[in-house]
Design a protein around this motif. Structure first.
Motif, PDB file in Angstrom:
ATOM      1  N   SER A   1       1.251  -1.089  -0.086  1.00 17.75           N
ATOM      2  CA  SER A   1       0.500  -0.032  -0.324  1.00 17.75           C
ATOM      3  C   SER A   1       0.562   1.014   0.147  1.00 17.75           C
ATOM      4  O   SER A   1       2.000   1.130   0.874  1.00 17.75           O
ATOM      5  CB  SER A   1      -0.532   0.455   1.159  1.00 17.75           C
ATOM      6  OG  SER A   1      -0.616  -0.594   2.224  1.00 17.75           O
TER       7      SER A   1
ATOM      8  N   GLY B   1       2.581   0.050   3.319  1.00 15.36           N
ATOM      9  CA  GLY B   1       2.782   0.054   4.189  1.00 15.36           C
ATOM     10  C   GLY B   1       3.595  -1.788   3.406  1.00 15.36           C
ATOM     11  O   GLY B   1       2.966  -1.774   2.095  1.00 15.36           O
TER      12      GLY B   1
ATOM     13  N   ILE C   1       4.812   0.048   8.591  1.00 10.04           N
ATOM     14  CA  ILE C   1       4.871   1.406   7.578  1.00 10.04           C
ATOM     15  C   ILE C   1       5.916   1.894   7.813  1.00 10.04           C
ATOM     16  O   ILE C   1       6.140   2.527   8.661  1.00 10.04           O
ATOM     17  CB  ILE C   1       3.778   1.860   8.555  1.00 10.04           C
ATOM     18  CG1 ILE C   1       3.436   2.131   9.768  1.00 10.04           C
ATOM     19  CG2 ILE C   1       1.966   0.736   8.209  1.00 10.04           C
ATOM     20  CD1 ILE C   1       2.850   3.576  10.185  1.00 10.04           C
TER      21      ILE C   1
ATOM     22  N   HIS D   1       1.715  -3.802  12.812  1.00 13.74           N
ATOM     23  CA  HIS D   1       0.473  -4.256  12.695  1.00 13.74           C
ATOM     24  C   HIS D   1       1.333  -6.205  12.895  1.00 13.74           C
ATOM     25  O   HIS D   1       2.637  -6.248  12.361  1.00 13.74           O
ATOM     26  CB  HIS D   1      -0.582  -4.707  11.960  1.00 13.74           C
ATOM     27  CG  HIS D   1      -1.576  -3.824  11.499  1.00 13.74           C
ATOM     28  ND1 HIS D   1      -2.276  -3.172  11.747  1.00 13.74           N
ATOM     29  CD2 HIS D   1      -0.507  -2.329  10.769  1.00 13.74           C
ATOM     30  CE1 HIS D   1      -3.022  -2.203  11.145  1.00 13.74           C
ATOM     31  NE2 HIS D   1      -2.284  -1.707  11.249  1.00 13.74           N
TER      32      HIS D   1
ATOM     33  N   ILE E   1       0.445  -5.659   6.781  1.00 16.64           N
ATOM     34  CA  ILE E   1      -0.292  -4.484   5.877  1.00 16.64           C
ATOM     35  C   ILE E   1      -1.090  -4.475   5.210  1.00 16.64           C
ATOM     36  O   ILE E   1      -0.857  -4.563   4.214  1.00 16.64           O
ATOM     37  CB  ILE E   1       0.379  -3.205   6.624  1.00 16.64           C
ATOM     38  CG1 ILE E   1       0.734  -3.392   7.980  1.00 16.64           C
ATOM     39  CG2 ILE E   1      -0.264  -1.767   6.271  1.00 16.64           C
ATOM     40  CD1 ILE E   1       2.168  -2.832   8.433  1.00 16.64           C
TER      41      ILE E   1
ATOM     42  N   ASP F   1      -3.325  -1.740   4.074  1.00 18.92           N
ATOM     43  CA  ASP F   1      -3.408   0.325   3.665  1.00 18.92           C
ATOM     44  C   ASP F   1      -3.587   0.636   4.951  1.00 18.92           C
ATOM     45  O   ASP F   1      -3.045   0.676   5.685  1.00 18.92           O
ATOM     46  CB  ASP F   1      -5.216  -0.216   3.639  1.00 18.92           C
ATOM     47  CG  ASP F   1      -5.385   0.751   2.317  1.00 18.92           C
ATOM     48  OD1 ASP F   1      -5.048   1.520   1.804  1.00 18.92           O
ATOM     49  OD2 ASP F   1      -6.589   1.303   1.707  1.00 18.92           O
ATOM     50  N   VAL F   2      -2.947   1.635   4.199  1.00 18.74           N
ATOM     51  CA  VAL F   2      -2.397   3.181   4.871  1.00 18.74           C
ATOM     52  C   VAL F   2      -3.186   4.615   4.244  1.00 18.74           C
ATOM     53  O   VAL F   2      -3.280   4.827   3.532  1.00 18.74           O
ATOM     54  CB  VAL F   2      -0.534   3.084   4.730  1.00 18.74           C
ATOM     55  CG1 VAL F   2      -0.351   1.658   5.548  1.00 18.74           C
ATOM     56  CG2 VAL F   2       0.088   3.114   3.116  1.00 18.74           C
TER      57      VAL F   2
ATOM     58  N   SER G   1      -3.292   2.957   9.676  1.00 14.63           N
ATOM     59  CA  SER G   1      -3.084   1.552   8.613  1.00 14.63           C
ATOM     60  C   SER G   1      -4.356   0.887   8.436  1.00 14.63           C
ATOM     61  O   SER G   1      -4.629   0.774  10.044  1.00 14.63           O
ATOM     62  CB  SER G   1      -1.659   1.149   9.513  1.00 14.63           C
ATOM     63  OG  SER G   1      -1.371   1.187  10.295  1.00 14.63           O
TER      64      SER G   1
ATOM     65  N   GLY H   1      -5.043  -3.568   8.492  1.00 13.39           N
ATOM     66  CA  GLY H   1      -4.767  -5.182   8.798  1.00 13.39           C
ATOM     67  C   GLY H   1      -4.621  -5.782   8.499  1.00 13.39           C
ATOM     68  O   GLY H   1      -5.769  -6.133   9.824  1.00 13.39           O
TER      69      GLY H   1
END
Length: 363
Positions: free
Chosen positions: A294, A307, A313, A330, A338, A340-341, A352, A354
């Protein structure tokens, strides 16, 4: 301070997604604040401490003028959103409509609408209620503005235009579609490549040119399209820049908000930068110890957030391409971490989400 919050569903849910884990590797430990080399070494980033990679392409650069102190800070966790038996903060609202896992979200620049894509092949358009509503009120079906139906398989990614109400979606059915939610005929265009064997993995608007969009595919190809005609304008050289024997699949693609630059996150641990005018790669760097899943660029275009399945991250200075902070955010679940960020559009928050069913907000 960490607060318990509502649970966060696994972003990818089903097994139909193209994203694969890059395999287990040693998790990164510790955090880094400050871009100078001595500080990075002192705080123990391991083999990533020296990651200010040399440019692997022609010396094309873009200056990103900004005060050096903008966003310079150390991020720390403020909230953790989790599913728990007892909650000290309850959800303001819960949206119910998808038949199966929700795979992607996008929120309008005004914060008044939210769009969700699911494994059920639909895109749901929601009117966000006021945060002051009574969370114990009965469900109001009017929050669901409309349902966009044209895809025939899971919707993997969404991107919303910041100034005009248009939405891009990419799906396991092999198509990228452009929508105008709230209009009589919301589907504006469908983008396909005749000889493309891969499926689209990520999509974004070309932020500095409102007439274009960009899409990446499981084949590692990336194309810029003209939005109005639906025709391919340019092919970025994303497929040829790979290490032998390692998957070069692109998991996420984002555009710089003001410069003609596309940034890609790869399964082979790289983040790469491409010139939208020529399609040439202008920079490449090994960014994580596992697949980069991400990306997000801050609204000012100064910093990049990435991520990875290595559980971290990382915050990057876009001018120097150096890492200024790393956070182990995470835990792993089924070799994923992870998913998404994100940057907040106006406040100094990052977030973030996870595979451990947590979403975290850092300030």
């Amino acid at each position: 301070m960490t607060k318990d919050f509502l649970g966060f569903h696994d972003k990818y849910g089903g097994g139909s997604l193209p994203f694969s884990s890059g395999g287990s590797r040693k998790q990164m430990m510790g955090g880094v604040a400050g871009p100078d080399e001595d500080a990075l070494e002192a705080l123990g980033l391991g083999e990533l401490a020296g990651l200010t990679p040399s440019n692997e392409a022609d010396p094309v650069t873009y200056d990103i003028p900004a005060p050096k102190e903008v966003f310079r800070k150390t991020w720390s966790a403020k909230y953790t959103l989790r599913r728990a038996a007892s909650l000290d903060v309850e959800p303001v609202y819960t949206f119910r409509a998808h038949m199966g896992p929700v795979l992607c979200l996008a929120v309008s620049a005004t914060g008044e609408q939210c769009f969700s894509g699911g494994i059920d092949s639909t895109i749901r358009c929601w009117n966000l209620p006021s945060s002051s509503i009574d969370p114990y009120d009965s469900f109001d079906c009017n929050v669901l503005q409309e349902t966009l139906e044209a895809h025939t398989d899971a919707v993997w990614g969404l991107s919303i235009h910041s100034s005009k109400m248009q939405l891009l979606s990419c799906s396991a059915d092999g198509t990228v579609r452009l929508w105008s939610p709230g209009t009589k005929s919301p589907l504006l265009n469908t983008f396909t490549i005749e000889d493309e064997t891969g499926l689209p993995t990520s999509v974004d608007f070309v932020r500095c040119d409102p007439s274009q969009m960009v899409a990446s595919y499981t084949s590692s190809n990336t194309y810029i399209f003209d939005i109005e005609s639906g025709k391919q304008v340019l092919s970025l050289e994303t497929k040829i820049n790979s290490d032998g024997g390692v998957s070069n699949q692109i998991n996420r693609i984002v555009n710089h908000p003001t410069l003609p630059v596309t940034i890609t996150a790869h399964e082979d641990r790289h983040i790469r930068f491409f010139d939208n005018n020529t399609g040439k790669m202008i920079h490449s760097m090994v960014a994580h110890l596992d697949a980069v899943t991400s990306l997000a660029v801050d609204p000012n275009g100064l910093y990049l957030l990435s991520g990875s399945h290595d559980c971290s991250i990382r915050l990057w200075n876009l001018d120097s391409k150096t890492c200024v902070q790393e956070i182990t955010a995470h835990r792993k679940k089924f070799d994923e971490s992870i998913h998404d960020v994100a940057f907040h559009p106006s406040k100094p928050y990052i977030a973030s989400a996870g595979a451990d069913a947590l979403a975290k907000v850092f300030v």
